[in-house]
Design an enzyme around this catalytic site. Sequence first.
Site, mmCIF file in Angstrom:
data_model
loop_
_atom_site.group_PDB
_atom_site.id
_atom_site.type_symbol
_atom_site.label_atom_id
_atom_site.label_comp_id
_atom_site.label_asym_id
_atom_site.label_seq_id
_atom_site.Cartn_x
_atom_site.Cartn_y
_atom_site.Cartn_z
ATOM 1 N N PHE A 78 -4.996 3.894 -9.071
ATOM 2 C CA PHE A 78 -5.596 3.427 -7.822
ATOM 3 C C PHE A 78 -5.116 2.012 -7.580
ATOM 4 O O PHE A 78 -5.398 1.105 -8.372
ATOM 5 C CB PHE A 78 -7.128 3.486 -7.911
ATOM 6 N N ASP B 234 -13.191 3.769 -10.895
ATOM 7 C CA ASP B 234 -12.443 4.465 -9.847
ATOM 8 C C ASP B 234 -13.366 4.682 -8.656
ATOM 9 O O ASP B 234 -14.507 5.148 -8.825
ATOM 10 C CB ASP B 234 -11.924 5.802 -10.375
ATOM 11 N N TRP C 275 4.842 -1.667 -4.488
ATOM 12 C CA TRP C 275 5.295 -2.022 -5.834
ATOM 13 C C TRP C 275 5.044 -0.885 -6.811
ATOM 14 O O TRP C 275 5.916 -0.547 -7.614
ATOM 15 C CB TRP C 275 4.578 -3.290 -6.290
ATOM 16 N N HIS D 170 2.583 -14.984 -8.639
ATOM 17 C CA HIS D 170 2.891 -14.351 -7.357
ATOM 18 C C HIS D 170 1.931 -13.180 -7.162
ATOM 19 O O HIS D 170 2.010 -12.172 -7.859
ATOM 20 C CB HIS D 170 4.340 -13.869 -7.333
ATOM 21 N N LEU E 13 0.529 -10.190 -4.948
ATOM 22 C CA LEU E 13 0.919 -9.288 -3.876
ATOM 23 C C LEU E 13 -0.278 -8.965 -2.984
ATOM 24 O O LEU E 13 -1.415 -8.898 -3.455
ATOM 25 C CB LEU E 13 1.484 -7.987 -4.449
#
Length: 576
Positions: free
Chosen positions: A177, A285, A206, A196, A198
């Site tokens: 997930f 989840d 990615w 970095h 995202l």
Amino acid sequence: MSSSTTSSTFRRAFKSVTPTPTSTDTLRDRLAAVLPHGFKFAVYHLSTPPTKTEPLCSAPPDERPDKTFGESHFLAISIDRDHDAPASLKRASPGADEAKATEPRAQVLVFAVEIFIFTTAYSTTLFVGKADSTGYLHLLKLPKGTSSPIRQVTAIFLAYLIEHRRRKNTQTIVNLFARAQSQYLFPGSVQNDGKHILDDRGLVKWWCRVLNPLMEGLRGEAWGTPKGYLFVPGLEETDTRAFVPRTATSADNWVIGHPLEKISHYVDEFDWVPPRCLIPRYPDDPKSRFRDELDEEVSKRKQGIWKWASVKNLDQFWEMMSFRQECSSGRLTGFIWLVFNPIKKDTAAQAKTNTSASSFDAPFLSHNPPSTPPRRRVDILAQTPRSNRGSPLKQDLDGSPPQPDRRKKKDKLKRKKKKLTGPIISRPPKVKRQLRNYLLDRPTSTKYYYWPPEGRGAKVVSESEYKRDIELLLHLDFSTLDKAVGSSRRWISQAGVGADEWGASVLGKAKTQGNLFGSVSSGNQGAVVTNLTGLVRRKGPSQETGQSTAGSNESGPISINVLDAGLIRKKPKDKA
């Protein structure tokens, strides 16, 4: 690193196609093939033995749940704090004959990933729990233009676990997930300017780039045709397709949708399966939490017949997921699956004839999305016996010999007991000279799991000790370099207590490329992708002063054509 080098590395990772791997490459060797050349890394692999756990999916009515075993794997990568600085030497006292010893360098963790493995008699599921970096990889001072090795390390670790957990005629599933967050495993690392982070769209892309080489590496072997599934709640199919990597085989490898009905053996054994029995329960989840909420809405009487009040099928479940949990926080989230179906000998000919007409191999399943099979009439369902085909657990007991009565056995044992007489001889005590790990005294292969020595961590710990080590990491501080070094030292020493070999040293062998421009070839399909990034020139100060830089030759003079003022004609104004 070029994609051809990466593709060849993944092909080596999937050489073994037998249950007992024949490849001699260890995880250390495979990581060295993708790490930058000449740089030293330390690898820490922590795992737990297969332990009986709660089943992922609930069983249909009047059925026993699948016996499930779970493992936990944690991989951490560290580097030297002062990579370019020479090692300091200790000063020996005058007249001492001892040689100068090299002081150990301070280590700092740069990346970690946690993967859970759930195995049953039907399938092996790898769930990627968390993956995070500290942002201190810039201490290596890699050449400009070198891509980060984190993506290759993650893919190699997944490929290694998939290979060493493969079983004959057993489905293998990779699930995760994707949710963008500033920090997962390293507290305080968000304050590091070198990290970095995202965004939501970048993270989904990615992970698709990480998992795509796994399918290309297994294509053409005994796994059959692997498939990747991507589902982004709240997005249409055309918008979701933009997250899929653009390669020569991506249209055949990826499907927009979910495979929950294709990875459940209940669908093949029963005429109708409730949606609740198709949704797995993973740790942390969102779909598992939504499933628990739906269970609470149903009364005990209705829950006995496995019927939800608001959700009737899987399509409604995913539609409501876009308004629940993390999916409705304003950021995009993605559910990604990889499904590896082995080819069986008896069904290989039938699979070839049905390949062209099957919707499973459609490019993106635009016209026929997966849905719950329609429920048959009650009278037909009541008369249809349950099918036990493909079940390795249910056996035919017609020809088995009758079992003896337990009471007769106990009576015989009581009669055979004799009264002990004579002197009592004491046994000498056994001196424990070494620490033995009793967790390793488990069978390597059963019908529920496969646990080879090659697929275990450098240190095998119990479930409680594993949770204690992860909990310690979540309470450390990685905000500054000094704090990160101290936190790394504490976690490495605490997690490695009692281990003979902890922290394998790896020397990178992948040659880095400073110039990423040019053509890059794909190792599997032979397609050439031309990168035109170097031909695009931005307007700089030199162009403002009248000097042209695009297409110029540095070795010769630059000729500039200047238009004379007499060649420019002005348009006369109309007198109205």
